[in-house]
Motif scaffolding. Sequence first.
Motif, short mmCIF file in Angstrom:
data_model
loop_
_atom_site.label_atom_id
_atom_site.label_comp_id
_atom_site.label_asym_id
_atom_site.label_seq_id
_atom_site.Cartn_x
_atom_site.Cartn_y
_atom_site.Cartn_z
N ALA A 60 0.82 -1.22 0.00
CA ALA A 60 0.00 0.00 0.00
C ALA A 60 0.86 1.26 0.00
N PRO A 61 1.77 1.46 0.98
CA PRO A 61 2.61 2.67 0.92
C PRO A 61 3.61 2.65 -0.23
N THR A 62 4.06 1.45 -0.62
CA THR A 62 5.04 1.39 -1.72
C THR A 62 4.42 1.81 -3.04
N MET A 63 3.22 1.31 -3.35
CA MET A 63 2.57 1.70 -4.59
C MET A 63 2.03 3.13 -4.51
N ALA A 64 1.77 3.62 -3.28
CA ALA A 64 1.42 5.04 -3.14
C ALA A 64 2.61 5.91 -3.54
N LEU A 65 3.82 5.45 -3.20
CA LEU A 65 5.03 6.16 -3.62
C LEU A 65 5.17 6.13 -5.14
N ALA A 66 4.88 4.97 -5.75
CA ALA A 66 4.93 4.88 -7.21
C ALA A 66 3.93 5.82 -7.86
N GLN A 67 2.75 5.90 -7.27
CA GLN A 67 1.73 6.80 -7.80
C GLN A 67 2.14 8.26 -7.64
N ARG A 68 2.75 8.58 -6.50
CA ARG A 68 3.21 9.96 -6.28
C ARG A 68 4.31 10.33 -7.26
N ALA A 69 5.14 9.34 -7.63
CA ALA A 69 6.22 9.59 -8.60
C ALA A 69 5.71 9.55 -10.04
N GLY A 70 4.42 9.23 -10.23
CA GLY A 70 3.82 9.34 -11.55
C GLY A 70 4.06 8.17 -12.48
N LEU A 71 4.18 6.94 -11.95
CA LEU A 71 4.46 5.80 -12.81
C LEU A 71 3.36 5.59 -13.85
N ALA A 72 2.11 5.58 -13.43
CA ALA A 72 1.01 5.34 -14.37
C ALA A 72 0.94 6.44 -15.43
N ASP A 73 1.15 7.67 -15.03
CA ASP A 73 1.12 8.78 -15.98
C ASP A 73 2.25 8.69 -16.99
N LEU A 74 3.43 8.28 -16.54
CA LEU A 74 4.56 8.12 -17.44
C LEU A 74 4.30 7.04 -18.47
N VAL A 75 3.69 5.94 -18.03
CA VAL A 75 3.35 4.86 -18.96
C VAL A 75 2.33 5.35 -19.98
N SER A 76 1.31 6.07 -19.52
CA SER A 76 0.27 6.56 -20.44
C SER A 76 0.83 7.49 -21.50
N SER A 77 1.78 8.34 -21.11
CA SER A 77 2.29 9.35 -22.03
C SER A 77 3.43 8.84 -22.91
N THR A 78 4.03 7.70 -22.58
CA THR A 78 5.22 7.24 -23.29
C THR A 78 5.00 5.97 -24.08
N LEU A 79 4.27 5.02 -23.50
CA LEU A 79 4.13 3.71 -24.11
C LEU A 79 2.98 3.72 -25.13
N THR A 80 3.25 3.27 -26.36
CA THR A 80 2.25 3.31 -27.44
C THR A 80 1.97 1.91 -27.96
N LEU A 81 1.44 1.05 -27.11
CA LEU A 81 1.08 -0.30 -27.53
C LEU A 81 -0.27 -0.27 -28.24
N LYS A 82 -0.30 -0.72 -29.49
CA LYS A 82 -1.53 -0.67 -30.29
C LYS A 82 -2.25 -2.02 -30.36
N ALA A 83 -1.58 -3.09 -29.99
CA ALA A 83 -2.19 -4.41 -30.08
C ALA A 83 -3.35 -4.53 -29.09
N ILE A 84 -4.21 -5.50 -29.34
CA ILE A 84 -5.40 -5.67 -28.50
C ILE A 84 -5.02 -5.92 -27.04
N GLY A 85 -4.03 -6.75 -26.81
CA GLY A 85 -3.62 -7.05 -25.44
C GLY A 85 -2.85 -5.95 -24.76
N GLY A 86 -2.54 -4.87 -25.50
CA GLY A 86 -1.74 -3.79 -24.93
C GLY A 86 -2.54 -2.65 -24.34
N VAL A 87 -3.86 -2.79 -24.27
CA VAL A 87 -4.68 -1.71 -23.72
C VAL A 87 -4.47 -1.62 -22.20
N ASN A 88 -4.79 -0.45 -21.67
CA ASN A 88 -4.68 -0.19 -20.22
C ASN A 88 -3.28 -0.47 -19.69
#
Length: 462
Positions: free
Chosen positions: A26-54
């Motif tokens: 819980a606190p470890t992934m809160a740190l990841a969220q504060r550091a913007g891991l999900a946002d970095l993935v959304s803005s950088t990773l461009t997977l177009k295949a069906i299994g690459g969503v989300n």
Amino acid sequence: MRVSHSFPAISTVFDDPNLVSCAGLAPTMALAQRAGLADLVSSTLTLKAIGGVNAHLKVPALVAGMVAGADSIDDMDLLRHGGMGRLFTGIRAPSTLGTFLRTFTFGHVRQLDAVASRFLIALAKNAPILPGADQGCYLDIDDTIKATHGYAKQGAGYGYTGVKGLNALLAIVSTPVSAPVIAATRLRRGGTNSARGAARLVADALVTTKACGGNGLVTVRADSAYYGHDVIAAARRGGARFSITARMNPSVVSAISGIQESAWVPIHYPNAIWDEDEQRLVSDAEVAEVPFTAFTSRRKADHISARLIVRRVRRLNPKSVPDGQGELFPDYRHHGVFTDSPLTMLQAEKTHRAHAIVEQVIADLKSGALAHLPSRQFASNGAWLVMAAIAFNLTRAAGTIASVFHAKATTATIRRQLIAVPGRLARSARKLVIHLPKDWPWQDSWEGLFNATCGPPTPATT
């Protein structure tokens, strides 16, 4: 310690929907969220295949599983037990995460490399992972063979160790007072040369290091496998010094032969060093240095002049002396270090020996997420390696926040003491409460991590 006398009366039932085995996520992934891991993935990773969503949910899920100790795709099922669905959202099944990994191509792995680099920079702003980096830090390069089995693994081959597998190239950064973090990774074919692609890795890692606050003296350290013009030139272009073990080629041997006997300075190691060739512990040696120009077979513009610091150790192996014959002259083994370090000779030689810290990181990875390369596809395993590095850095950052001890502890220790803490979820006053074990030995460290990552954000200062 013995089993309780009432043990025969004990029974077990897996029926509590509110228990979690790794409340420290819980606190470890809160740190990841504060550091913007999900946002970095959304803005950088461009997977177009069906299994690459989300991807912004699946990459953090894979990282969370690795932080909790998963070393295969099937192990990701540990995220779906008990009350984990109440503690986290966006959890995916192992089959879904495996399909996601198989959508990666080489280009997507390079995009994930960018995510890892930017995430490390963000972690450095949220946790003291590199204290003293503004004064000086070290960038260590090395590779390792991860053994694989079977015939379907893409890229597997026999490397320099004679073991069939894939080659992982790592660049780690550390300071004299900090534990190392991983600045860059590359997965390569098993039979590749150690130095292949190392110059590019050094260039990328130096950019990341400086963005993490490494604005002081940065020294690139490596063993003789990376003794080449490309690696040293990349270090210099990146504004760093270098300290590379020299190969014993004719020019190096000639330079060592020219050192006067009076130039050797005896040293005593505080901790003995194991010598593989001699099969013994070495506690005493002598050091000398001589000016040296390397790569003179190349064009003159590629010549590099610096210092050759040489450590010699006396041979005590009886195999070097025929039976019944005494030693007429002392025989030595020599180890050369090519460096442009501004430190004194003894200081530079000592700091170069500290390059062995990279072996600790490799052992740490292989005891965790890198225990397996789970896919038959090369690009999928490359993505797995990058996410293993992200998980390593995240665990290291959590440790630095928790306590002084955990700042330098191995990730296995951090996982055992701070991550794999059982907890029971309950509701109180419309808030989710995690009930943790009474008298947990590392309660203060855990609470320090939780309060720092799950509390209100630190106010900005001007």
